[in-house]
Design a protein around this motif. Sequence first.
Motif, mmCIF file in Angstrom:
data_model
loop_
_atom_site.group_PDB
_atom_site.id
_atom_site.type_symbol
_atom_site.label_atom_id
_atom_site.label_comp_id
_atom_site.label_asym_id
_atom_site.label_seq_id
_atom_site.Cartn_x
_atom_site.Cartn_y
_atom_site.Cartn_z
ATOM 1 N N GLY A 177 0.814 -1.209 0.000
ATOM 2 C CA GLY A 177 0.000 0.000 0.000
ATOM 3 C C GLY A 177 0.851 1.264 0.000
ATOM 4 O O GLY A 177 0.321 2.370 0.096
ATOM 5 N N LEU A 178 2.176 1.099 -0.052
ATOM 6 C CA LEU A 178 3.032 2.281 -0.182
ATOM 7 C C LEU A 178 4.232 1.952 -1.047
ATOM 8 O O LEU A 178 4.673 0.805 -1.113
ATOM 9 N N GLN A 179 4.730 2.979 -1.721
ATOM 10 C CA GLN A 179 5.988 2.831 -2.457
ATOM 11 C C GLN A 179 6.976 3.854 -1.911
ATOM 12 O O GLN A 179 7.788 3.539 -1.068
ATOM 13 N N CYS A 180 6.848 5.138 -2.337
ATOM 14 C CA CYS A 180 7.788 6.123 -1.788
ATOM 15 C C CYS A 180 7.427 6.489 -0.352
ATOM 16 O O CYS A 180 8.271 6.943 0.405
ATOM 17 N N GLY A 181 6.158 6.338 0.011
ATOM 18 C CA GLY A 181 5.732 6.600 1.388
ATOM 19 C C GLY A 181 5.365 8.028 1.707
ATOM 20 O O GLY A 181 4.978 8.326 2.834
ATOM 21 N N PHE A 182 5.452 8.904 0.695
ATOM 22 C CA PHE A 182 5.189 10.316 1.009
ATOM 23 C C PHE A 182 3.745 10.540 1.449
ATOM 24 O O PHE A 182 3.466 11.280 2.383
ATOM 25 N N CYS A 183 2.827 9.866 0.782
ATOM 26 C CA CYS A 183 1.402 10.071 1.058
ATOM 27 C C CYS A 183 0.916 9.255 2.250
ATOM 28 O O CYS A 183 -0.193 9.462 2.747
ATOM 29 N N THR A 184 1.728 8.266 2.664
ATOM 30 C CA THR A 184 1.261 7.225 3.585
ATOM 31 C C THR A 184 0.724 7.748 4.926
ATOM 32 O O THR A 184 -0.324 7.278 5.381
ATOM 33 N N ILE A 244 -4.134 12.100 -2.254
ATOM 34 C CA ILE A 244 -3.496 11.782 -3.535
ATOM 35 C C ILE A 244 -2.247 10.928 -3.306
ATOM 36 O O ILE A 244 -1.446 11.203 -2.408
ATOM 37 N N CYS A 245 -2.112 9.877 -4.115
ATOM 38 C CA CYS A 245 -0.897 9.065 -4.118
ATOM 39 C C CYS A 245 -0.370 9.045 -5.541
ATOM 40 O O CYS A 245 -1.105 8.718 -6.473
ATOM 41 N N ARG A 246 0.900 9.411 -5.731
ATOM 42 C CA ARG A 246 1.457 9.444 -7.081
ATOM 43 C C ARG A 246 2.119 8.133 -7.464
ATOM 44 O O ARG A 246 2.625 7.987 -8.561
ATOM 45 N N CYS A 247 2.173 7.153 -6.534
ATOM 46 C CA CYS A 247 2.911 5.923 -6.826
ATOM 47 C C CYS A 247 2.027 4.707 -7.048
ATOM 48 O O CYS A 247 2.156 4.016 -8.040
ATOM 49 N N THR A 248 1.139 4.418 -6.094
ATOM 50 C CA THR A 248 0.567 3.065 -6.042
ATOM 51 C C THR A 248 -0.567 2.797 -7.010
ATOM 52 O O THR A 248 -0.867 1.642 -7.290
#
Lengths: 289, 161
Positions: B99-106, B136-140
């Motif tokens: 549920g996360l990649q870069c983790g910025f939005c997490t 907003i999530c730019r990765c997942t």
Amino acid sequence: MKPAAFDLLRPDSLEEALQALTAHQEADIKALAGGQSLIPMMNFRVAQPSVLVDLERIPDLRGIEEDGDWISIRPMTRHFEVKASPVVAKHLPLVREAYEHVAHFTIRNRGTLGGNLSHADPASEMPCVMNALDADFVLQNASSVRTVPAREFYLGPFTTAIEPDELLVQIRIPKAQADERFAFEEVSLRKGDFAMSAVAVRLAFDGDVCRSAGIALAGVAGTPVHAEAAEAELVGQPVNPDAAARAASSMIETIVFEGSANITAEYRRHVTRVLIERAIIRAVASPRI
Amino acid sequence: MSDTSIKLTVNGEVVSRAVEPRLLLSDFLRQDLGLTGTHVGCEHGVCGACTVLIDGRSARACLTFAAQIDGSSVETVEGLAKESGALTPLQEAFRDSHGLQCGFCTPGFLMVANEYLRAGGSADRQEIREAISGNICRCTGYETIVDAIAKVAGKAQDDRR
Ligand SMILES: Cc1cc2nc3c(=O)[nH]c(=O)nc-3n(C[C@H](O)[C@H](O)[C@H](O)COP(=O)(O)OP(=O)(O)OC[C@H]3O[C@@H](n4cnc5c(N)ncnc54)[C@H](O)[C@@H]3O)c2cc1C
Ligand code: FES
Ligand code: FES
């Protein structure tokens, strides 16, 4: 820090708040409600008030009450409270339905109905709904109270009839009657975003015949648009799909559509016609209250 | 411009400070308290990275002045995991479901998901999507975030049966 510096007042009573507005007239003083529109503008420094009056602590500015044929909502009632109110669900089905399109959970947790109506974003749902329902806005300053009908309240984008020394203190909305039908339709980029185009419809019937209509649009001009051309096509006759199509077609002829970042003028014109038609048909079929 | 004294609870601890009225809650948490888990992306209310809970309800920390919430109780992402470092079931599910990649939005997603789950939110994917619509999530691509929340909501539903 993003916003410019300001002084914060946190009055406990309406009188104190109104006196502060009068006392600081030269100082660019502004009311602070939920902050969900004002603080973004301050973060961009589009707005740089030197004094903010936080209305949060004023108990008189909260709550939803029945008042004869009207529902009275105080301005600091938060979006989530209005959306969840059983009184609103029972007596103001159009408000309830339109709230499905107003912002996201997190924004509704803090944003208020009064802040929303005072902010006057042209693409905002509630100003349009209040137009269709012929709501009254009660404005008060330190010495007097006056009532402005929703249709006269919106003067331009982000501009209302509220004078700098006044506060919106009450929103009075007529209760839905047994012979009335409602519907709200919107197109936006994502659910919870501002409207690219939206329409609020109130139809009152005498048997099959439409006795009166209140139709208003959001997102298509600088203020909510009172759709008189559409209303004129409906009043005095039974409302069938042909009549709905005629009302939609004649209404869009009266508007000069403009494009914006995510939408061309042509597309906005098209969806507006479709939404008006759809909302009228759906209103006719909607259940009695 | 005079400072305002505020006293609030942050992750269960009482905090008293004198702050400038223009200090945003996001900056108060990150700079005054060193709680940098609350991220700031857009700083005008659009992305949801800064979401915290104020008196149990999610709020944009970038659209709240610290001085506005004198007397309130704030929960941030740092308040989720135990002091031992043990993750909550929701955090575990985010990890397991990618549920996360870069983790910025997490941090923001975790806080809105927390509000949703505490309110007894269902495992219905459409309802979950609506609950997270302001973030907003730019990765997942969101699917894995919905998976993670649905997993925890589904388990809670089973437990209630
Ligand atoms: C990400 C995001 C998405 C959103 N989506 C939508 C949407 O889809 N539809 C929509 O309609 N809105 C949307 N909004 C805006 C939201 O509804 C705001 O809550 C609302 O516009 C302003 O209400 P507020 O209580 O936050 O007011 P504030 O931001 O505090 O104030 C707004 C303005 O009203 C004035 N004001 C406030 N109260 C009074 C009063 N009682 N008397 C006189 N003046 C007053 C203030 O001085 C200020 O100028 C969105 C906001 C965000 C951040
Ligand atoms: S940083 Fe607050 S919403 Fe983007
Ligand atoms: S994980 Fe990168 S923005 Fe969501």
